[in-house]
Design a protein around this motif. Structure first.
Motif, PDB file in Angstrom:
ATOM      1  N   HIS A  46       0.827  -1.210   0.000  1.00  0.00           N
ATOM      2  CA  HIS A  46       0.000   0.000   0.000  1.00  0.00           C
ATOM      3  C   HIS A  46       0.863   1.263   0.000  1.00  0.00           C
ATOM      4  N   LEU A  47       2.022   1.210  -0.634  1.00  0.00           N
ATOM      5  CA  LEU A  47       2.869   2.400  -0.711  1.00  0.00           C
ATOM      6  C   LEU A  47       2.154   3.514  -1.463  1.00  0.00           C
ATOM      7  N   GLU A  48       2.424   4.735  -1.045  1.00  0.00           N
ATOM      8  CA  GLU A  48       1.756   5.892  -1.650  1.00  0.00           C
ATOM      9  C   GLU A  48       2.508   6.380  -2.883  1.00  0.00           C
TER      10      GLU A  48
ATOM     11  N   GLY B 264       0.108   9.979 -25.871  1.00  0.00           N
ATOM     12  CA  GLY B 264       0.479   8.912 -26.787  1.00  0.00           C
ATOM     13  C   GLY B 264       1.637   8.054 -26.351  1.00  0.00           C
ATOM     14  N   HIS B 265       2.212   8.357 -25.192  1.00  0.00           N
ATOM     15  CA  HIS B 265       3.302   7.530 -24.682  1.00  0.00           C
ATOM     16  C   HIS B 265       2.756   6.206 -24.141  1.00  0.00           C
ATOM     17  N   GLU B 266       3.537   5.145 -24.290  1.00  0.00           N
ATOM     18  CA  GLU B 266       3.193   3.869 -23.676  1.00  0.00           C
ATOM     19  C   GLU B 266       3.871   3.822 -22.309  1.00  0.00           C
ATOM     20  N   LEU B 267       3.118   3.461 -21.284  1.00  0.00           N
ATOM     21  CA  LEU B 267       3.618   3.499 -19.916  1.00  0.00           C
ATOM     22  C   LEU B 267       3.739   2.074 -19.364  1.00  0.00           C
ATOM     23  N   TYR B 268       4.959   1.720 -18.978  1.00  0.00           N
ATOM     24  CA  TYR B 268       5.222   0.405 -18.401  1.00  0.00           C
ATOM     25  C   TYR B 268       5.933   0.554 -17.067  1.00  0.00           C
ATOM     26  N   ILE B 269       5.649  -0.360 -16.166  1.00  0.00           N
ATOM     27  CA  ILE B 269       6.494  -0.536 -14.989  1.00  0.00           C
ATOM     28  C   ILE B 269       7.659  -1.416 -15.408  1.00  0.00           C
ATOM     29  N   LEU B 270       8.879  -1.031 -15.032  1.00  0.00           N
ATOM     30  CA  LEU B 270      10.065  -1.865 -15.210  1.00  0.00           C
ATOM     31  C   LEU B 270      10.795  -1.844 -13.873  1.00  0.00           C
ATOM     32  N   SER B 271      10.613  -2.911 -13.087  1.00  0.00           N
ATOM     33  CA  SER B 271      10.965  -2.835 -11.676  1.00  0.00           C
ATOM     34  C   SER B 271      11.670  -4.089 -11.168  1.00  0.00           C
ATOM     35  N   ASP B 272      12.424  -3.898 -10.080  1.00  0.00           N
ATOM     36  CA  ASP B 272      13.037  -5.005  -9.356  1.00  0.00           C
ATOM     37  C   ASP B 272      11.989  -5.873  -8.658  1.00  0.00           C
ATOM     38  N   GLY B 273      10.802  -5.344  -8.447  1.00  0.00           N
ATOM     39  CA  GLY B 273       9.773  -6.104  -7.754  1.00  0.00           C
ATOM     40  C   GLY B 273       9.358  -7.351  -8.515  1.00  0.00           C
ATOM     41  N   ASN B 274       8.916  -8.371  -7.776  1.00  0.00           N
ATOM     42  CA  ASN B 274       8.388  -9.544  -8.456  1.00  0.00           C
ATOM     43  C   ASN B 274       6.953  -9.267  -8.899  1.00  0.00           C
TER      44      ASN B 274
ATOM     45  N   GLU C  43       1.836  -6.098  -9.219  1.00  0.00           N
ATOM     46  CA  GLU C  43       0.413  -6.101  -9.580  1.00  0.00           C
ATOM     47  C   GLU C  43      -0.445  -5.634  -8.411  1.00  0.00           C
ATOM     48  N   THR C  44      -0.111  -6.125  -7.214  1.00  0.00           N
ATOM     49  CA  THR C  44      -0.881  -5.737  -6.032  1.00  0.00           C
ATOM     50  C   THR C  44      -0.709  -4.259  -5.725  1.00  0.00           C
ATOM     51  N   LEU C  45       0.523  -3.783  -5.762  1.00  0.00           N
ATOM     52  CA  LEU C  45       0.781  -2.376  -5.468  1.00  0.00           C
ATOM     53  C   LEU C  45       0.121  -1.469  -6.493  1.00  0.00           C
ATOM     54  N   ALA C  46       0.216  -1.835  -7.767  1.00  0.00           N
ATOM     55  CA  ALA C  46      -0.405  -1.015  -8.808  1.00  0.00           C
ATOM     56  C   ALA C  46      -1.913  -0.935  -8.612  1.00  0.00           C
ATOM     57  N   ALA C  47      -2.529  -2.049  -8.266  1.00  0.00           N
ATOM     58  CA  ALA C  47      -3.974  -2.055  -8.051  1.00  0.00           C
ATOM     59  C   ALA C  47      -4.356  -1.234  -6.826  1.00  0.00           C
ATOM     60  N   ASN C  48      -3.589  -1.363  -5.753  1.00  0.00           N
ATOM     61  CA  ASN C  48      -3.919  -0.663  -4.511  1.00  0.00           C
ATOM     62  C   ASN C  48      -3.716   0.842  -4.605  1.00  0.00           C
ATOM     63  N   SER C  49      -2.822   1.280  -5.495  1.00  0.00           N
ATOM     64  CA  SER C  49      -2.529   2.720  -5.608  1.00  0.00           C
ATOM     65  C   SER C  49      -3.195   3.363  -6.818  1.00  0.00           C
ATOM     66  N   GLY C  50      -3.948   2.577  -7.589  1.00  0.00           N
ATOM     67  CA  GLY C  50      -4.612   3.115  -8.771  1.00  0.00           C
ATOM     68  C   GLY C  50      -3.702   3.250  -9.971  1.00  0.00           C
ATOM     69  N   PHE C  51      -2.469   2.788  -9.852  1.00  0.00           N
ATOM     70  CA  PHE C  51      -1.500   2.909 -10.943  1.00  0.00           C
ATOM     71  C   PHE C  51      -1.837   1.971 -12.092  1.00  0.00           C
TER      72      PHE C  51
ATOM     73  N   GLY D  51       1.493  -2.055 -19.042  1.00  0.00           N
ATOM     74  CA  GLY D  51       2.013  -3.364 -18.705  1.00  0.00           C
ATOM     75  C   GLY D  51       3.028  -3.293 -17.587  1.00  0.00           C
ATOM     76  N   ILE D  52       3.383  -4.475 -17.083  1.00  0.00           N
ATOM     77  CA  ILE D  52       4.341  -4.604 -15.997  1.00  0.00           C
ATOM     78  C   ILE D  52       5.453  -5.540 -16.433  1.00  0.00           C
ATOM     79  N   VAL D  53       6.687  -5.088 -16.287  1.00  0.00           N
ATOM     80  CA  VAL D  53       7.862  -5.901 -16.599  1.00  0.00           C
ATOM     81  C   VAL D  53       8.683  -6.033 -15.317  1.00  0.00           C
ATOM     82  N   SER D  54       8.900  -7.268 -14.896  1.00  0.00           N
ATOM     83  CA  SER D  54       9.643  -7.547 -13.673  1.00  0.00           C
ATOM     84  C   SER D  54      10.998  -8.149 -13.999  1.00  0.00           C
TER      85      SER D  54
END
Length: 225
Positions: free
Chosen positions: A96-98, A113-123, A128-136, A142-145
């Motif tokens: 639940h990070l802000e 028109g930019h494509e927005l992806y997460i590219l993170s050290d997180g698994n 997915e949980t953090l993005a859903a909880n923060s509205g991201f 998409g999400i790239v781990s």
């Protein structure tokens, strides 16, 4: 940089504030907020250190596992003994990070028109949980781990992995992060790099400078949206 980009956002410490757990940590550990802030800083430092160490050793553990281990180190350092339930309560706060700045700047970048992806050290499950909880999750494409390549940033393979998700050349993909090593790693791997210099840190010294430096995501949207 192209007119529209694949923007790859770092999450922990960049879009999302890892230190937003401080009040929970202070309450559960029964310490002052000032001490909890110090603990949180050490926690983050050891997360990053552990991730780089396992990568250099040719090993891989999930970011969740490394986060737990870094938390255990901090508790040992401060001589704090928590029950399993108390440790779980603090760890669950990581889901639940802000967001540092809310959703609006990312809405503007997406609308441009930019494509927005997460590219993170997180698994993946954490992200997915953090993005859903923060509205991201409502603004990203998409999400790239790093779990896909089994290495942590700034290993080049991490940044190359965006190519399996988008039909764009590397020069049209841009890493956006607050960590200078993350931006330098992306530049080394052939991507563009944008530094969100929220903390006004000095420039990187290894020769891989960002293409753009801005103080916030709102300022980034002003520049390229």
């Amino acid at each position: 940089m192209a007119e529209t980009e694949v923007l790859c956002f770092d999450v922990y410490g960049s879009t999302h504030n890892q230190h937003s757990i401080v009040e929970t940590l202070a309450e559960v550990a029964d310490v002052s907020v000032a001490v909890a802030e110090e603990m949180s800083e050490l926690w983050v430092e050891h997360q990053i250190d552990y991730s780089m160490e396992v990568t250099l050793m040719g090993e891989y553990d999930s970011w969740w596992t490394l986060t737990e281990r870094a938390f255990e180190w901090v508790l040992d350092y401060y001589g704090i003994d928590l029950t399993a339930a108390e440790r779980e309560e603090v760890m669950n706060a990581y889901e639940h990070l802000e967001l540092y700045e809310g959703i609006e700047p990312f809405d503007r970048l997406s609308a441009a028109g930019h494509e927005l992806y997460i590219l993170s050290d997180g698994n993946p499950e954490m992200l997915e949980t953090l993005a859903a909880n923060s509205g991201f999750d409502g603004v990203i494409d998409g999400i790239v781990s790093v779990e896909e390549v089994g290495k942590f940033k700034p290993a080049p393979e991490v940044y190359h992995s965006i190519g399996t998700h988008v039909d764009r050349p590397a020069e049209e993909c841009t890493m956006v992060a607050t960590h200078t090593f993350d931006v330098a790693g992306a530049r080394n791997a052939g991507l563009n790099g944008i530094l969100i210099n929220r903390h006004r840190v000095p420039e990187h010294r290894l020769g891989f400078e960002p293409d753009l430096v801005v103080p916030s995501y709102a300022a980034l949207a002003d520049e390229i949206a």
